[in-house]
Design a protein around this motif. Structure first.
Motif, PDB file in Angstrom:
ATOM      1  N   GLY A  76      52.549  55.633  20.460  1.00  0.00           N
ATOM      2  CA  GLY A  76      53.288  56.161  21.743  1.00  0.00           C
ATOM      3  C   GLY A  76      52.236  56.220  23.014  1.00  0.00           C
ATOM      4  N   LYS A  77      51.176  56.067  22.774  1.00  0.00           N
ATOM      5  CA  LYS A  77      50.190  56.014  23.953  1.00  0.00           C
ATOM      6  C   LYS A  77      50.263  54.591  24.755  1.00  0.00           C
ATOM      7  CE  LYS A  77      48.344  59.488  21.555  1.00  0.00           C
ATOM      8  NZ  LYS A  77      48.698  60.930  22.047  1.00  0.00           N
ATOM      9  N   ARG A  78      50.156  54.929  26.108  1.00  0.00           N
ATOM     10  CA  ARG A  78      50.292  53.694  27.006  1.00  0.00           C
ATOM     11  C   ARG A  78      48.811  53.292  26.782  1.00  0.00           C
ATOM     12  NH1 ARG A  78      52.819  51.166  30.974  1.00  0.00           N
ATOM     13  NH2 ARG A  78      51.495  50.138  32.625  1.00  0.00           N
ATOM     14  N   VAL A  79      48.875  51.597  26.837  1.00  0.00           N
ATOM     15  CA  VAL A  79      47.557  50.953  26.802  1.00  0.00           C
ATOM     16  C   VAL A  79      47.940  49.852  27.762  1.00  0.00           C
ATOM     17  CG1 VAL A  79      46.134  49.469  25.222  1.00  0.00           C
ATOM     18  CG2 VAL A  79      47.441  51.313  24.406  1.00  0.00           C
ATOM     19  N   GLN A  80      46.741  49.931  28.842  1.00  0.00           N
ATOM     20  CA  GLN A  80      46.871  48.993  30.026  1.00  0.00           C
ATOM     21  C   GLN A  80      45.692  48.123  29.765  1.00  0.00           C
ATOM     22  OE1 GLN A  80      48.968  48.529  32.773  1.00  0.00           O
ATOM     23  NE2 GLN A  80      47.830  46.695  32.365  1.00  0.00           N
ATOM     24  N   ILE A  81      45.715  46.750  29.586  1.00  0.00           N
ATOM     25  CA  ILE A  81      44.922  46.000  29.853  1.00  0.00           C
ATOM     26  C   ILE A  81      44.527  45.486  31.257  1.00  0.00           C
ATOM     27  CG2 ILE A  81      44.169  43.525  29.249  1.00  0.00           C
ATOM     28  CD1 ILE A  81      45.872  43.776  26.552  1.00  0.00           C
ATOM     29  N   VAL A  82      43.130  45.385  31.324  1.00  0.00           N
ATOM     30  CA  VAL A  82      42.617  45.043  32.576  1.00  0.00           C
ATOM     31  C   VAL A  82      41.376  43.786  32.399  1.00  0.00           C
ATOM     32  CG1 VAL A  82      41.140  45.731  34.781  1.00  0.00           C
ATOM     33  CG2 VAL A  82      42.991  47.080  33.878  1.00  0.00           C
ATOM     34  N   SER A  83      41.687  42.591  32.952  1.00  0.00           N
ATOM     35  CA  SER A  83      40.910  41.481  32.762  1.00  0.00           C
ATOM     36  C   SER A  83      40.141  41.498  33.919  1.00  0.00           C
ATOM     37  CB  SER A  83      41.556  40.340  32.227  1.00  0.00           C
ATOM     38  OG  SER A  83      40.556  39.271  31.968  1.00  0.00           O
ATOM     39  N   ALA A  84      38.776  41.403  34.028  1.00  0.00           N
ATOM     40  CA  ALA A  84      38.147  41.174  35.252  1.00  0.00           C
ATOM     41  C   ALA A  84      38.064  39.840  35.855  1.00  0.00           C
ATOM     42  CB  ALA A  84      36.508  41.601  35.096  1.00  0.00           C
ATOM     43  N   SER A  85      37.940  38.974  35.085  1.00  0.00           N
ATOM     44  CA  SER A  85      38.167  37.570  35.402  1.00  0.00           C
ATOM     45  C   SER A  85      39.150  36.679  34.613  1.00  0.00           C
ATOM     46  CB  SER A  85      36.886  36.612  34.981  1.00  0.00           C
ATOM     47  OG  SER A  85      36.775  36.091  33.869  1.00  0.00           O
ATOM     48  N   ASP A  86      39.365  35.447  35.123  1.00  0.00           N
ATOM     49  CA  ASP A  86      40.551  34.735  34.565  1.00  0.00           C
ATOM     50  C   ASP A  86      39.824  33.646  33.567  1.00  0.00           C
ATOM     51  OD1 ASP A  86      42.775  36.035  35.776  1.00  0.00           O
ATOM     52  OD2 ASP A  86      42.385  34.605  37.420  1.00  0.00           O
ATOM     53  N   GLY A  87      38.443  33.732  33.470  1.00  0.00           N
ATOM     54  CA  GLY A  87      37.987  32.741  32.545  1.00  0.00           C
ATOM     55  C   GLY A  87      38.036  31.290  32.718  1.00  0.00           C
ATOM     56  N   GLY A  88      37.883  30.952  34.011  1.00  0.00           N
ATOM     57  CA  GLY A  88      38.027  29.606  34.385  1.00  0.00           C
ATOM     58  C   GLY A  88      36.643  28.736  34.234  1.00  0.00           C
ATOM     59  N   ALA A  89      35.500  29.540  33.991  1.00  0.00           N
ATOM     60  CA  ALA A  89      34.225  28.858  33.746  1.00  0.00           C
ATOM     61  C   ALA A  89      33.959  28.605  32.553  1.00  0.00           C
ATOM     62  CB  ALA A  89      33.110  29.708  34.289  1.00  0.00           C
ATOM     63  N   ALA A  90      34.981  28.649  31.609  1.00  0.00           N
ATOM     64  CA  ALA A  90      34.590  28.262  30.093  1.00  0.00           C
ATOM     65  C   ALA A  90      34.052  26.855  29.546  1.00  0.00           C
ATOM     66  CB  ALA A  90      35.909  28.428  29.214  1.00  0.00           C
ATOM     67  N   TYR A  91      34.299  25.963  30.687  1.00  0.00           N
ATOM     68  CA  TYR A  91      33.816  24.461  30.329  1.00  0.00           C
ATOM     69  C   TYR A  91      33.340  24.602  31.862  1.00  0.00           C
ATOM     70  CZ  TYR A  91      37.359  24.173  26.874  1.00  0.00           C
ATOM     71  OH  TYR A  91      38.042  24.367  25.686  1.00  0.00           O
ATOM     72  N   PRO A  92      31.685  24.626  31.814  1.00  0.00           N
ATOM     73  CA  PRO A  92      30.963  24.430  32.984  1.00  0.00           C
ATOM     74  C   PRO A  92      31.054  23.473  33.782  1.00  0.00           C
ATOM     75  CG  PRO A  92      29.783  25.479  30.973  1.00  0.00           C
ATOM     76  CD  PRO A  92      30.932  24.857  30.657  1.00  0.00           C
ATOM     77  N   ASN A  93      31.193  22.130  33.351  1.00  0.00           N
ATOM     78  CA  ASN A  93      31.367  20.939  33.985  1.00  0.00           C
ATOM     79  C   ASN A  93      32.772  20.493  34.426  1.00  0.00           C
ATOM     80  OD1 ASN A  93      28.543  20.578  33.532  1.00  0.00           O
ATOM     81  ND2 ASN A  93      28.965  19.481  31.361  1.00  0.00           N
ATOM     82  N   SER A  94      33.678  21.502  34.432  1.00  0.00           N
ATOM     83  CA  SER A  94      34.883  21.353  34.936  1.00  0.00           C
ATOM     84  C   SER A  94      35.073  21.152  36.614  1.00  0.00           C
ATOM     85  CB  SER A  94      36.058  22.394  34.500  1.00  0.00           C
ATOM     86  OG  SER A  94      36.104  22.419  33.345  1.00  0.00           O
ATOM     87  N   SER A  95      35.999  20.328  37.053  1.00  0.00           N
ATOM     88  CA  SER A  95      36.008  20.154  38.438  1.00  0.00           C
ATOM     89  C   SER A  95      36.834  21.431  39.027  1.00  0.00           C
ATOM     90  CB  SER A  95      36.881  19.012  38.837  1.00  0.00           C
ATOM     91  OG  SER A  95      38.376  19.144  38.136  1.00  0.00           O
ATOM     92  N   LEU A  96      36.983  21.715  40.180  1.00  0.00           N
ATOM     93  CA  LEU A  96      37.720  22.992  40.840  1.00  0.00           C
ATOM     94  C   LEU A  96      39.280  22.865  40.431  1.00  0.00           C
ATOM     95  CD1 LEU A  96      36.073  23.105  44.423  1.00  0.00           C
ATOM     96  CD2 LEU A  96      35.700  24.613  42.415  1.00  0.00           C
ATOM     97  N   LEU A  97      39.958  21.541  40.405  1.00  0.00           N
ATOM     98  CA  LEU A  97      41.108  21.704  39.793  1.00  0.00           C
ATOM     99  C   LEU A  97      41.277  21.987  38.653  1.00  0.00           C
ATOM    100  CD1 LEU A  97      44.217  21.085  40.480  1.00  0.00           C
ATOM    101  CD2 LEU A  97      43.556  18.577  40.374  1.00  0.00           C
TER     102      LEU A  97
END
Length: 255
Positions: A70-91
């Protein structure tokens, strides 16, 4: 200064993922005997991670247990994890961020939690925005009842983003009076039993329940972008051994 303040990024850097790290059999055979975390006094909790999946990998079963009570649990994510593949293009990075946000929303639903808050800070650069993150957490905690808990990645976890989130959370807890608990994720990779870099004297085992572990396991499968190779012949971001090891050691927090 304790390891939780000085950090363990060098230890993490010295143990590449390809090497497997400390095997789950080593941890299982260590016979760690930790006191059980008493969560009965937690009125509400904010669970903050550096990237989508941290909260599930390190604290997912505990979050489910608290929500079921019955406790409220709120997740907060600081980033969206877009750098998981370092050589990725911006798109490609933009598309991955969108995917990982969707995966996080899916995982939260599996855990029985409300929609997460995604702050969109640059993946890999959270330390540059540490004060901003602390301020945002203070604002979030200001809307919560007295004695609210704040769970965050451990300040000594080894990943720079994880450690920055931990430091920001510690500052927010000190300013608001929130109860801080820190959960390790990568510690299980680079550390060893009885490691002097780990504050075992303030470590607690989170109560385990089969249904909560099952939900955590299902929720982790939401993060397909991390466990499935992006292309044939490439390696996934998170090797296959990661989840079995985390399930074997159970959830631990430092308080």
């Amino acid at each position: 200064m304790t390891a939780s303040h000085t950090g363990n990024t060098e230890r993490m850097a010295a143990r590449p993922l390809s090497g497997g790290g400390t095997a789950q059999q080593v941890w299982a055979g260590a016979g760690l005997r930790l006191p059980t975390l008493d969560m009965r006094g937690c009125p509400e909790i904010v669970v903050v991670g550096a990237h989508p999946d941290d909260e599930t990998l390190g604290f997912g079963a505990a979050a489910t247990l608290l929500a079921e009570s019955g406790k409220r649990v709120q997740i907060v994510s600081a980033s969206d994890g877009g750098a998981a593949y370092p050589n990725s293009s911006l798109l490609q990075r933009f598309r991955l961020e969108r995917t990982r946000r969707a995966e996080l929303h899916c995982a939260a639903g599996v855990l029985g939690l409300p929609a997460p808050i995604c702050l969109g800070m640059p993946d890999g650069e959270i330390a540059r925005y540490e004060q901003r993150l602390a301020d945002l957490l203070i604002e979030i905690l200001a809307t919560k009842p007295p004695g609210t808990w704040l769970a965050a990645t451990w300040r000594g976890d080894g990943h720079p983003d994880h450690e920055a989130v931990g430091r920001a959370a510690a500052q927010a807890a000190e300013c608001t009076g929130a109860v801080l608990v820190e959960y390790p994720v990568w510690m299980w990779h680079w550390a060893v039993p009885d490691d002097s870099a780990v504050p075992w004297n303030r470590a607690f085992a989170v109560p385990a329940a089969p249904f909560a572990v099952t939900r955590k396991t299902l929720a982790v499968k939401s993060f397909q972008s991390q466990f499935v190779p992006p292309r044939a012949g490439e390696e996934p971001v998170l090797p296959a051994y990661i989840l079995p090891r985390l399930l074997a050691v159970g959830e631990v927090v430092f308080r």
